[in-house]
Design an enzyme around this catalytic site. Sequence first.
Site, PDB file in Angstrom:
ATOM      1  N   PHE A 132      90.448  56.895 -46.318  1.00  0.00           N
ATOM      2  CA  PHE A 132      91.811  57.552 -46.111  1.00  0.00           C
ATOM      3  C   PHE A 132      92.869  56.997 -46.992  1.00  0.00           C
ATOM      4  O   PHE A 132      93.718  57.582 -47.443  1.00  0.00           O
ATOM      5  CB  PHE A 132      92.358  57.697 -44.811  1.00  0.00           C
ATOM      6  CG  PHE A 132      92.749  56.498 -44.173  1.00  0.00           C
ATOM      7  CD1 PHE A 132      94.396  56.292 -44.689  1.00  0.00           C
ATOM      8  CD2 PHE A 132      92.132  55.568 -43.447  1.00  0.00           C
ATOM      9  CE1 PHE A 132      95.068  55.141 -44.176  1.00  0.00           C
ATOM     10  CE2 PHE A 132      93.121  54.494 -43.131  1.00  0.00           C
ATOM     11  CZ  PHE A 132      94.321  54.111 -43.329  1.00  0.00           C
ATOM     12  N   LYS A 156      81.771  63.104 -49.848  1.00  0.00           N
ATOM     13  CA  LYS A 156      82.574  63.333 -48.509  1.00  0.00           C
ATOM     14  C   LYS A 156      83.787  62.225 -48.350  1.00  0.00           C
ATOM     15  O   LYS A 156      83.461  61.077 -47.992  1.00  0.00           O
ATOM     16  CB  LYS A 156      81.328  63.096 -47.491  1.00  0.00           C
ATOM     17  CG  LYS A 156      81.896  63.562 -46.042  1.00  0.00           C
ATOM     18  CD  LYS A 156      81.532  62.655 -44.947  1.00  0.00           C
ATOM     19  CE  LYS A 156      82.278  61.592 -44.780  1.00  0.00           C
ATOM     20  NZ  LYS A 156      83.717  61.770 -44.375  1.00  0.00           N
ATOM     21  N   SER A 209      85.271  50.716 -43.739  1.00  0.00           N
ATOM     22  CA  SER A 209      85.536  49.529 -43.081  1.00  0.00           C
ATOM     23  C   SER A 209      83.939  48.825 -43.140  1.00  0.00           C
ATOM     24  O   SER A 209      83.144  49.496 -43.293  1.00  0.00           O
ATOM     25  CB  SER A 209      85.968  49.879 -41.635  1.00  0.00           C
ATOM     26  OG  SER A 209      85.126  50.838 -41.273  1.00  0.00           O
ATOM     27  N   CYS A 264      93.132  47.763 -49.077  1.00  0.00           N
ATOM     28  CA  CYS A 264      92.194  46.705 -49.032  1.00  0.00           C
ATOM     29  C   CYS A 264      92.501  45.375 -49.698  1.00  0.00           C
ATOM     30  O   CYS A 264      91.776  44.345 -49.413  1.00  0.00           O
ATOM     31  CB  CYS A 264      90.805  47.287 -49.380  1.00  0.00           C
ATOM     32  SG  CYS A 264      90.702  47.525 -51.041  1.00  0.00           S
ATOM     33  N   GLU A 361      91.122  42.257 -39.569  1.00  0.00           N
ATOM     34  CA  GLU A 361      91.833  43.114 -40.575  1.00  0.00           C
ATOM     35  C   GLU A 361      92.727  43.985 -39.633  1.00  0.00           C
ATOM     36  O   GLU A 361      92.172  45.020 -39.024  1.00  0.00           O
ATOM     37  CB  GLU A 361      90.640  43.888 -41.231  1.00  0.00           C
ATOM     38  CG  GLU A 361      91.295  44.956 -42.358  1.00  0.00           C
ATOM     39  CD  GLU A 361      90.596  45.827 -43.005  1.00  0.00           C
ATOM     40  OE1 GLU A 361      89.411  46.416 -42.608  1.00  0.00           O
ATOM     41  OE2 GLU A 361      90.795  45.728 -44.153  1.00  0.00           O
TER      42      GLU A 361
HETATM   43  P1  NAD Z   1      86.263  54.059 -42.222  1.00  0.00           P
HETATM   44  O1  NAD Z   1      85.153  53.059 -42.186  1.00  0.00           O
HETATM   45  O2  NAD Z   1      86.815  54.570 -40.889  1.00  0.00           O
HETATM   46  O3  NAD Z   1      85.863  55.451 -42.736  1.00  0.00           O
HETATM   47  C1  NAD Z   1      85.592  55.346 -44.583  1.00  0.00           C
HETATM   48  C2  NAD Z   1      84.601  56.626 -44.776  1.00  0.00           C
HETATM   49  O4  NAD Z   1      83.324  56.468 -43.841  1.00  0.00           O
HETATM   50  C3  NAD Z   1      85.197  58.055 -44.088  1.00  0.00           C
HETATM   51  O5  NAD Z   1      84.602  59.078 -44.843  1.00  0.00           O
HETATM   52  C4  NAD Z   1      84.414  58.134 -42.573  1.00  0.00           C
HETATM   53  O6  NAD Z   1      84.210  59.566 -42.424  1.00  0.00           O
HETATM   54  C5  NAD Z   1      82.921  57.609 -43.104  1.00  0.00           C
HETATM   55  N1  NAD Z   1      82.300  56.862 -41.927  1.00  0.00           N
HETATM   56  C6  NAD Z   1      82.955  56.464 -40.814  1.00  0.00           C
HETATM   57  N2  NAD Z   1      81.821  56.000 -39.979  1.00  0.00           N
HETATM   58  C7  NAD Z   1      80.722  56.362 -40.479  1.00  0.00           C
HETATM   59  C8  NAD Z   1      79.215  55.935 -40.287  1.00  0.00           C
HETATM   60  N3  NAD Z   1      79.202  55.507 -39.150  1.00  0.00           N
HETATM   61  N4  NAD Z   1      78.564  56.288 -41.225  1.00  0.00           N
HETATM   62  C9  NAD Z   1      78.892  56.844 -42.405  1.00  0.00           C
HETATM   63  N5  NAD Z   1      79.963  57.080 -42.795  1.00  0.00           N
HETATM   64  C10 NAD Z   1      80.973  56.940 -41.803  1.00  0.00           C
HETATM   65  O7  NAD Z   1      87.444  53.437 -43.176  1.00  0.00           O
HETATM   66  P2  NAD Z   1      88.943  54.097 -43.235  1.00  0.00           P
HETATM   67  O8  NAD Z   1      89.583  53.806 -41.976  1.00  0.00           O
HETATM   68  O9  NAD Z   1      89.032  55.611 -43.770  1.00  0.00           O
HETATM   69  O10 NAD Z   1      89.491  53.110 -44.338  1.00  0.00           O
HETATM   70  C11 NAD Z   1      90.150  51.748 -44.227  1.00  0.00           C
HETATM   71  C12 NAD Z   1      89.134  50.933 -44.353  1.00  0.00           C
HETATM   72  O11 NAD Z   1      88.362  50.859 -45.639  1.00  0.00           O
HETATM   73  C13 NAD Z   1      89.609  49.438 -44.343  1.00  0.00           C
HETATM   74  O12 NAD Z   1      88.700  48.638 -43.573  1.00  0.00           O
HETATM   75  C14 NAD Z   1      89.824  49.135 -45.842  1.00  0.00           C
HETATM   76  O13 NAD Z   1      89.766  47.705 -46.033  1.00  0.00           O
HETATM   77  C15 NAD Z   1      88.429  49.650 -46.112  1.00  0.00           C
HETATM   78  N6  NAD Z   1      88.663  49.948 -47.760  1.00  0.00           N
HETATM   79  C16 NAD Z   1      87.941  48.912 -48.721  1.00  0.00           C
HETATM   80  C17 NAD Z   1      88.018  49.072 -50.022  1.00  0.00           C
HETATM   81  C18 NAD Z   1      87.337  48.118 -50.837  1.00  0.00           C
HETATM   82  O14 NAD Z   1      87.530  48.141 -51.955  1.00  0.00           O
HETATM   83  N7  NAD Z   1      86.488  47.173 -50.249  1.00  0.00           N
HETATM   84  C19 NAD Z   1      89.071  50.241 -50.477  1.00  0.00           C
HETATM   85  C20 NAD Z   1      89.539  50.854 -49.486  1.00  0.00           C
HETATM   86  C21 NAD Z   1      89.669  50.558 -48.302  1.00  0.00           C
END
Ligand code: NAD
Length: 462
Positions: A132, A156, A209, A264, A361
């Site tokens: 997000f 997605k 995450s 992140c 985090e």
């Molecule tokens: P999230 O893990 O909740 O969701 C990310 C995506 O994964 C969404 O599209 C979600 O629908 C999908 N998803 C959720 N559970 C899943 C599963 N079990 N299997 C497959 N897909 C699944 O993360 P968020 O809350 O949207 O974003 C914040 C997180 O993203 C933080 O941990 C942040 O550090 C990380 N992030 C990392 C980077 C990087 O470059 N490393 C960049 C941006 C954000």
Amino acid sequence: MTRVQVHDKAGRELLGEIAVAQRDDVNRAVSTAREAFAAWREVPVVERARHFFRYADALERRREELALSVSRENGKTLADARAEVRRGIEAVEFAAGMPSLMMGDALSDVARGIDSISLRHPVGVCAGITPFNFPAMIPLWMFPIALAAGNTFVLKPSPQTPLTPELLHAIAGECGFPPGIFNVVHGGGETAESLIEHPDVAAVSFVGSSNAARHVQERAVRAHKRVQALGGAKNYLVVMPDAADSATCDAVISAAFGGAGQRCLAGSVLVAVGAAGDALAPMLVDAAAKLRLGRGTADGVEIGPVVSDDALARINGYVERAVNGGARLLLGPRAVPEGGAFAAPVIFDRVDPSSELARDEIFGPVLAIVRAGTLDEAIAVANRSRYGNASSIFTRDGGSARTFASRIEVGMVGINVGIAAPMAFFPFGGVKDSIFGDLRCHGKDAVAFYTQQRVVVSRWPS
Ligand code: NAD
């Protein structure tokens, strides 16, 4: 079909709704992408690249509309949203260089009368699953590079911020992308899983995450797919006594509280070496107390709301547990505007480096100051993290900076830079639990990820 409403994160007005894709919808999107792949991979790379010159130009013209969309559905300030869109456009510009990026190697006479060349081919249908916090930039890290390399794509996006990705998709259509090469499906984890498991998806790019990233990587590897899964982060900012000044204070404030701490690359632990802590702490408290909270689109606002009430409850939970556990609160929560899930900046000092405040985090505007006696000790604190996304040092001493850059265990290092974000022509990503898979996003890593190499060994008998 289930529909999900998307609200403005500051005023909670309805912005739009999306239909959650069921397995059949995912199957349809993947077969569309698979059918489109046959023709798209045959389009000469220079012609594919031209689509991305046009696309970059269109995004540039609609940058304000995109930034507004990001700001409203994510909550971040318009200035942050504009910067995000700019970084995304840079990834499209990078993708437009695909004719040079995809070039292979050649060597004549590898043996008598035998020449050898290596070529890069697209891998097929690629899937992207995005978080997000950067609804424009992170999709733009993925599909333009994958498509320019001759693949087709199913995206997605996060169900919390799906409207900006829809806008990116609509603009691609208006730019004349051939039908079927770029598809978007909506939903949460279940939709993502149908995509990952689909036998016709050859490669999966994920950002989110760490727990989800690990799960995605394991599933994709079991199905023998390429996967790059970028996870969460906890980024340590090391400040040496020679740099405890107002410029460093500004950089720390921006790294810790920009985007309401939902980046992140957020610098959420300040490891102050020696006298740096006593010098910097009052400056940080003073600056953080003045940060203006409000609707991201309003003038002068520096911190918008966090993404949801659940996120706010998680952040507040960390603060309450730390306070109840006796942590030293330098700047406590204050009154916040109504209408969104607002979290005011919070600063703790002399935080135990093994506590959850220093290790988890939190993904909110909470800064933990850890005190260290030496640079070695500071590096050791940072290197004990399960994460390894980014870390920065603030110093005026080249030797300290050099030691830090060589010994810190992260993928992105900042030297007197709070947010060490590599630009599109360098790879973006970390180490340890910040990535599952080897190749990172954008830069040459992305070209390697979205292409498979083939070596041709040839002999032409006379
Ligand atoms: P999230 O893990 O909740 O969701 C990310 C995506 O994964 C969404 O599209 C979600 O629908 C999908 N998803 C959720 N559970 C899943 C599963 N079990 N299997 C497959 N897909 C699944 O993360 P968020 O809350 O949207 O974003 C914040 C997180 O993203 C933080 O941990 C942040 O550090 C990380 N992030 C990392 C980077 C990087 O470059 N490393 C960049 C941006 C954000």
